[in-house]
Design an enzyme around this catalytic site. Structure first.
Site, PDB file in Angstrom:
ATOM      1  N   PRO A  57       9.524  53.514  21.048  1.00 40.97           N
ATOM      2  CA  PRO A  57       8.623  53.325  22.193  1.00 40.97           C
ATOM      3  C   PRO A  57       7.290  54.013  21.941  1.00 40.97           C
ATOM      4  CG  PRO A  57      10.165  55.088  22.661  1.00 40.97           C
ATOM      5  CD  PRO A  57      10.572  54.517  21.320  1.00 40.97           C
ATOM      6  N   ASP A  58       6.287  53.582  22.674  1.00 42.97           N
ATOM      7  CA  ASP A  58       4.981  54.221  22.568  1.00 42.97           C
ATOM      8  C   ASP A  58       5.103  55.701  22.910  1.00 42.97           C
ATOM      9  OD1 ASP A  58       2.267  54.534  22.245  1.00 42.97           O
ATOM     10  OD2 ASP A  58       1.735  53.701  24.199  1.00 42.97           O
ATOM     11  N   GLY A  59       4.435  56.537  22.117  1.00 47.86           N
ATOM     12  CA  GLY A  59       4.480  57.973  22.342  1.00 47.86           C
ATOM     13  C   GLY A  59       5.533  58.708  21.536  1.00 47.86           C
TER      14      GLY A  59
END
Length: 275
Positions: A57-59
């Protein structure tokens, strides 16, 4: 001839001085080369697109993985590359400065620093803390030399705090702290866009258009925007095509969606340098 890092950075600064340009966001070397082939003048990384390509996921991507990704994008294209450098990969100003020095060493022509905290209860850093981090980034860039462009991002509209007055106060503070370009992802209305442009003038403003929009490049330029980025939208578009085809196979046993696929011969011809 292949442009030098200094030439790419000079070109990138020049693009921000007048008019409006689109800064599309590739997620790997192939998409970066294709975007150059389509005639774009500069590129920007996308933290979300990169993360999804790695099954994350992003991050969730580390600093070292991000730096390696930036090196691969810079090596893949003759265009200036702006780094989506998230919140600077550091808890305090000294750590941010260290990370920024590493990013500058990858050869990027610009990089952005966000003011999001990662804390759902308090998603924005205080203006004072965010300014200290921007100043540290500015000092690190100046010490490294070469003119990497610094982008200050106010994340209000992205983190559920759509306060335009606070957004503008942050952007003005970031401009004073040394940001060369200002960015408030999530603003959409003409009133919001014009207010941000006017507040930080004459410094350039980046507008995010991450989905179907009423605004064209010409519309954005008329509102005073200097550059448009698309964030993870191109990566999401690619995922959309992939999922449409894969779901069709999984759910119906049919392969009709492949009719929309780019021919392999066309891709091979492009990457062999024949287009």
């Amino acid at each position: 001839m292949t442009p030098t890092t200094e030439q790419k950075r000079a070109t990138f600064h020049a693009l921000h001085r007048q008019g409006c340009f689109v800064l599309p966001n590739p997620w790997d070397a192939g998409s970066a080369r294709m975007l150059q082939g389509l005639g774009f003048k500069a590129l920007a990384s996308t933290s979300s697109g990169h993360a999804w390509s790695l099954g994350q996921p992003d991050g969730a991507i580390s600093r070292e993985m991000t730096l390696e990704h930036l090196r691969s994008l810079v090596a893949a294209t003759d265009l200036p590359v702006n780094a989506d450098f998230e919140s600077g990969f550091g808890l305090g100003p000294q750590e941010v400065a260290e990370s920024v020095r590493m990013a500058v060493d990858t050869g990027v022509a610009g990089l952005s620093i966000e003011d999001s905290s990662g804390d759902a209860a308090n998603p924005l850093r205080s203006i004072e803390e965010a300014v200290a981090r921007l100043r540290a980034a500015r000092a690190a860039i100046d010490e490294a030399g070469g003119g990497t462009l610094l982008v200050g991002r106010a994340e209000n509209f992205f983190v559920g705090r759509p306060d335009l007055d606070d957004t503008i106060a942050r952007l003005k503070a970031y401009a004073e702290a040394g940001a060369d370009c200002l960015y408030a992802p999530g603003i959409r209305s003409a009133e919001q866009i014009r207010a941000v442009v006017a507040a930080v003038a004459p410094k350039p403003v980046n507008l995010l258009i991450g989905g179907a929009s009423e605004w064209s490049l010409q519309d954005a330029q008329a509102m005073g925007v200097r550059r448009i980025s698309v964030g993870g939208a191109l990566a999401r578009a690619a995922w959309g095509g992939f999922l449409h085809a894969a779901r069709s196979i999984a759910e119906t046993g049919r392969f009709d969606a492949f009719a929309q696929a780019t021919p392999g011969a066309e891709l091979n011809r492009f990457f062999q340098g024949k287009d």
